[in-house]
Design a protein around this motif. Structure first.
Motif, short mmCIF file in Angstrom:
data_model
loop_
_atom_site.label_atom_id
_atom_site.label_comp_id
_atom_site.label_asym_id
_atom_site.label_seq_id
_atom_site.Cartn_x
_atom_site.Cartn_y
_atom_site.Cartn_z
N TYR A 127 -4.99 6.49 -7.80
CA TYR A 127 -5.22 5.11 -7.35
C TYR A 127 -6.63 4.66 -7.72
O TYR A 127 -6.83 3.56 -8.25
CB TYR A 127 -5.01 5.03 -5.84
CG TYR A 127 -5.06 3.62 -5.29
CD1 TYR A 127 -3.93 2.82 -5.29
CD2 TYR A 127 -6.25 3.11 -4.77
CE1 TYR A 127 -3.98 1.52 -4.78
CE2 TYR A 127 -6.31 1.82 -4.26
CZ TYR A 127 -5.17 1.03 -4.27
OH TYR A 127 -5.22 -0.25 -3.78
N TRP A 128 -7.62 5.53 -7.46
CA TRP A 128 -9.00 5.16 -7.78
C TRP A 128 -9.27 5.18 -9.27
O TRP A 128 -10.08 4.40 -9.78
CB TRP A 128 -9.98 6.05 -7.02
CG TRP A 128 -10.00 5.68 -5.57
CD1 TRP A 128 -9.48 6.39 -4.52
CD2 TRP A 128 -10.51 4.47 -5.01
NE1 TRP A 128 -9.64 5.69 -3.34
CE2 TRP A 128 -10.27 4.50 -3.61
CE3 TRP A 128 -11.15 3.35 -5.55
CZ2 TRP A 128 -10.64 3.47 -2.76
CZ3 TRP A 128 -11.52 2.31 -4.71
CH2 TRP A 128 -11.27 2.38 -3.34
N SER A 172 0.84 -1.19 0.00
CA SER A 172 0.00 0.00 0.00
C SER A 172 0.88 1.24 0.00
O SER A 172 1.94 1.25 0.63
CB SER A 172 -0.90 0.01 1.24
OG SER A 172 -1.49 1.29 1.43
N PHE A 232 -4.05 9.54 -4.26
CA PHE A 232 -5.29 8.80 -3.99
C PHE A 232 -6.22 8.86 -5.18
O PHE A 232 -6.94 7.90 -5.49
CB PHE A 232 -5.97 9.34 -2.72
CG PHE A 232 -6.70 10.64 -2.90
CD1 PHE A 232 -8.04 10.67 -3.27
CD2 PHE A 232 -6.04 11.85 -2.69
CE1 PHE A 232 -8.71 11.88 -3.44
CE2 PHE A 232 -6.70 13.06 -2.85
CZ PHE A 232 -8.04 13.08 -3.23
N LYS A 275 0.20 3.81 1.49
CA LYS A 275 0.08 4.39 2.83
C LYS A 275 1.04 3.74 3.83
O LYS A 275 1.29 4.27 4.90
CB LYS A 275 -1.36 4.25 3.34
CG LYS A 275 -2.38 5.02 2.50
CD LYS A 275 -3.79 4.78 3.02
CE LYS A 275 -4.82 5.50 2.16
NZ LYS A 275 -6.21 5.23 2.61
N ARG A 335 -3.11 -0.14 -10.14
CA ARG A 335 -2.92 0.17 -8.72
C ARG A 335 -1.57 -0.37 -8.23
O ARG A 335 -0.85 0.30 -7.49
CB ARG A 335 -4.05 -0.44 -7.88
CG ARG A 335 -5.38 0.28 -8.01
CD ARG A 335 -6.49 -0.49 -7.34
NE ARG A 335 -6.72 -1.77 -8.01
CZ ARG A 335 -7.43 -2.77 -7.49
NH1 ARG A 335 -7.94 -2.65 -6.28
NH2 ARG A 335 -7.61 -3.88 -8.16
#
Length: 373
Positions: free
Chosen positions: A292-293, A133, A289, A135, A317
């Protein structure tokens, strides 16, 4: 130590060639077998120029050809397995990537057992450990930490399965009654002269007014110089051949980094290319973000269209996470077990790579000049 011989798969590749250039320095080495599917005349000539007492035998063969692998392994003491299809963008079919990276490794292990090759060193990848990820932050990751890639994309998945197969094979019985000993090396992102990843970025920049494309503006990684990765393979080879050191190395994996400062992929490209008038793209990057989507939506479209049309998204992704995460790893375990210390410092690695980038720039200008004439 007794006379020995070594087979290097993927010998014509970026890393394979460098490993062979160091292998020729090894004592008591009688023969180096350089196996690759595509041996170009330039590579063949480079091998022939090596100043070595050991015989360099060039073998053209496919990693999926079991008979070829058995012949290549016959009478060999050590196998260094670098052959792989590196594809994080999905250009190649999933089956092809899985076959070359996983099935090819399995076939090579079987060939080693049949030919009674006692030592197998596998070039794995940092992607076996993640990142999972954007994050997630990994700082100075260690082998003792439970770090494992959860992506099912073919490249990281195939490399994870291949490494597991190699480490599981440690201790198995060879045809002659001996024992197979294995280890795996997980290099970081590898840079250096001859890089198949940096070269196209430079060439594209030369056709777009010298602007380097963005490859990972939000990343923080510790790239490793190809010469240091090759050196780690040599030390692993020495260690597994040394009865005193071997027990601590057998069945182990090692992160391989060096003293290249942690930085983004874009910082690295900028550092290596700015001397030649190439510059980074100064335009702001879209929020991660959001990208990513968008990647998620593009993957969904690809899936829905798959029964009637093959659509390959421009990015996924997995690719976004891989190129925009913060993950660095320590080489302390390799230092303890293998005696690994980077053979090339950051300044030397940077200089060598920058000079090579310069040769690409000069080559491009020479081509333009000849066309103009």
């Amino acid at each position: 130590m007794a006379a020995w011989s070594c087979l290097v798969t993927g010998a014509g590749g970026f890393l394979g060639q460098k490993i062979i250039s160091f292998l020729v320095e090894e004592k008591e080495l009688q023969e180096i077998r350089a196996l690759d599917k595509n041996i170009t005349p330039d590579i063949r000539e480079a091998f022939s120029k090596l100043q070595t007492k050991a015989k360099v035998t060039v073998l053209e063969g496919d990693i999926l050809d079991a008979q070829c692998l058995r012949r290549a392994c016959q009478g060999v003491s050590v196998v260094i397995h670098t052959a792989a299809l590196i594809d994080v963008t999905g250009v190649n079919p999933r089956e092809t990537i899985m076959d070359i990276n996983f099935k090819g490794t399995q076939l090579l292990l079987e060939a080693c057992v049949q030919a009674s090759v006692p030592i197998f060193i596998h070039t794995s990848s940092v992607e076996v450990a993640g990142p999972n990820s954007y994050k997630e932050i990994i700082q100075n990751g260690q082998e003792e930490e439970p770090l494992e890639c959860r992506w099912t994309e073919p490249y990281p998945y195939s490399k994870k399965l291949a490494e597991k197969a190699v480490l599981a094979a440690n201790g198995c019985t060879l045809k002659d009654g001996g024992t197979l000993h294995t280890c795996a090396l997980r290099p970081m992102y590898i840079y250096g002269e001859g890089s198949k990843l940096i070269s196209p970025i430079v060439k594209r920049a030369l056709t777009t007014n010298g602007v380097l494309e963005k490859t990972g503006p939000f990343s923080l990684v510790n790239p490793v110089y190809v010469g240091n990765v090759a050196w780690a393979h040599i030390l692993a080879c020495r260690g597994l051949r040394d009865p005193k050191k071997a027990p601590s190395i057998q069945g182990q994996f090692y992160f391989i980094s060096d003293d290249t400062p942690p930085q983004s992929y874009d910082d690295l490209n900028d550092t290596l290319c700015k001397e030649w008038g190439l510059r980074r793209d100064s335009r702001p990057s879209p929020p991660l973000f959001l990208m990513y989507w968008l990647a998620f939506l593009l993957e969904a479209v690809s899936f829905l269209l798959s029964p009637i049309y093959t659509y390959r998204p421009p990015f996924t992704r997995h690719l976004l996470v891989l190129s925009n995460s913060a993950y660095t790893y320590s080489y302390k375990k390799a230092q303890r077990h293998l005696g690994y210390e980077p053979r090339f410092c950051w300044e030397e690695a940077k200089q060598k790579t920058t000079e090579w980038v310069g040769s690409l720039v000069k080559q491009h200008k020479g081509t333009l000049k000849s066309k103009a004439q």
